[in-house]
Design a protein around this motif. Structure first.
Motif, PDB file in Angstrom:
ATOM      1  N   LEU A  26       0.597  -1.337  -0.277  1.00  0.00           N
ATOM      2  CA  LEU A  26       0.168  -0.082   0.008  1.00  0.00           C
ATOM      3  C   LEU A  26       0.384   1.376  -0.118  1.00  0.00           C
ATOM      4  O   LEU A  26       1.824   1.756   0.874  1.00  0.00           O
ATOM      5  N   GLU A  45     -11.516   6.070  -9.222  1.00  0.00           N
ATOM      6  CA  GLU A  45     -10.781   4.133  -8.726  1.00  0.00           C
ATOM      7  C   GLU A  45      -9.740   3.859  -8.207  1.00  0.00           C
ATOM      8  O   GLU A  45      -9.545   2.431  -8.036  1.00  0.00           O
ATOM      9  N   HIS A  46      -8.896   4.583  -9.324  1.00  0.00           N
ATOM     10  CA  HIS A  46      -7.352   3.498  -9.753  1.00  0.00           C
ATOM     11  C   HIS A  46      -6.644   5.112 -10.470  1.00  0.00           C
ATOM     12  O   HIS A  46      -7.270   5.925 -10.464  1.00  0.00           O
ATOM     13  N   THR A  82      -4.377  -1.509 -14.340  1.00  0.00           N
ATOM     14  CA  THR A  82      -5.666  -0.323 -14.018  1.00  0.00           C
ATOM     15  C   THR A  82      -6.156   0.259 -14.672  1.00  0.00           C
ATOM     16  O   THR A  82      -6.987   0.424 -14.854  1.00  0.00           O
ATOM     17  N   CYS A  96      -1.602   1.566  -9.245  1.00  0.00           N
ATOM     18  CA  CYS A  96      -2.783   1.128  -7.936  1.00  0.00           C
ATOM     19  C   CYS A  96      -4.408   0.920  -8.490  1.00  0.00           C
ATOM     20  O   CYS A  96      -4.618   1.986  -8.630  1.00  0.00           O
ATOM     21  N   THR A  97      -4.725   0.273  -7.723  1.00  0.00           N
ATOM     22  CA  THR A  97      -6.113   0.246  -7.415  1.00  0.00           C
ATOM     23  C   THR A  97      -6.489   1.163  -6.030  1.00  0.00           C
ATOM     24  O   THR A  97      -5.955   1.351  -5.042  1.00  0.00           O
ATOM     25  N   ALA A  99      -8.114   1.949  -2.836  1.00  0.00           N
ATOM     26  CA  ALA A  99      -8.305   1.046  -1.595  1.00  0.00           C
ATOM     27  C   ALA A  99      -9.532   2.166  -0.484  1.00  0.00           C
ATOM     28  O   ALA A  99     -10.328   0.529  -0.180  1.00  0.00           O
ATOM     29  N   GLU A 100      -8.459   2.789  -0.524  1.00  0.00           N
ATOM     30  CA  GLU A 100      -9.032   3.600   0.668  1.00  0.00           C
ATOM     31  C   GLU A 100      -9.073   5.536   0.231  1.00  0.00           C
ATOM     32  O   GLU A 100      -8.281   5.567   0.091  1.00  0.00           O
ATOM     33  N   GLY A 112      -3.343   3.793  -2.324  1.00  0.00           N
ATOM     34  CA  GLY A 112      -3.592   2.916  -2.826  1.00  0.00           C
ATOM     35  C   GLY A 112      -3.260   1.598  -2.581  1.00  0.00           C
ATOM     36  O   GLY A 112      -1.971   1.194  -2.552  1.00  0.00           O
ATOM     37  N   CYS A 113      -3.874   0.160  -3.163  1.00  0.00           N
ATOM     38  CA  CYS A 113      -2.972  -0.749  -3.420  1.00  0.00           C
ATOM     39  C   CYS A 113      -2.682  -1.245  -4.211  1.00  0.00           C
ATOM     40  O   CYS A 113      -2.872  -0.607  -5.715  1.00  0.00           O
TER      41      CYS A 113
END
Length: 140
Positions: A26, A45-46, A82, A96-97, A99-100, A112-113
Motif C-alpha cells: 500500500l 478509483e485507480h 489498472t 494502484c487501485t 483502497a481507501e 492505493g493497493c
C-alpha cells in the motif's frame, strides 16, 4: 500521478507520497480536496504514481500547472494494469487501485493497493521548499 477517467488520461503532480504497508503493498498520496485531482482520482478509483527523473522536471511542471495544452501530448506512455498511464522514462511507477480515502483537513489521503510496479536507474526529481530539487542521489 496519472489516471484515466471517461476514456481520457489525466495527470497531476503530487508532492506527498509515502509507503504504508508491504503486505499488502500500500502507498498513500495526498491531494487537496478543492483541487482538480481529487474528484478525478476518487471517481476513477485507480491511479499510477510515476516517480520522475531530474530530466522530467518540465513534465512535472506541466502536470502541476493546468493549461490549454495537454501534457500527455508531449510524453509517451502505456496503460498499466489498472489502465492508468505509466509514463515513459519514469524512474519508477506504482500502479494502484484505490483502497481507501480519508479526509484530513483540506486534503484527502488516497491509499492505493499496488498491483503493478517497476523501475530503472536514474536521478530522482525532488521537491522541497516550494521548488524542484536535486538531492544528489542516483538510484541504481
Amino acid at each position: 500521478m496519472t489516471t484515466v477517467l471517461e476514456g481520457r488520461p489525466k495527470g497531476f503532480t503530487a508532492t506527498a507520497i509515502a509507503s504504508v504497508s508491504l503486505e499488502p503493498p500500500l502507498v498513500l498520496v495526498c491531494a487537496n480536496r478543492h483541487g482538480r485531482s481529487h474528484p478525478i482520482v476518487a471517481a476513477a478509483e485507480h491511479f499510477c504514481v510515476n516517480l520522475l527523473t531530474q530530466a522530467q522536471e518540465p513534465l512535472a511542471h506541466a502536470f502541476a500547472h493546468p493549461s490549454d495544452e495537454d501534457p500527455f501530448a508531449n510524453v509517451a506512455y502505456r496503460a498499466g494494469s489498472t489502465g492508468s498511464p505509466v509514463l515513459a522514462g519514469a524512474l519508477a511507477y506504482l500502479d494502484c487501485t484505490l483502497a481507501e480515502e480519508y479526509v484530513a483537513g483540506t486534503h484527502a489521503i488516497f491509499v492505493g493497493c499496488v498491483v503493478e510496479c517497476g523501475g530503472t536507474a536514474g536521478e530522482p526529481l525532488g521537491y522541497f521548499g516550494g521548488g524542484y530539487a536535486n538531492f544528489g542521489v542516483r538510484v541504481e
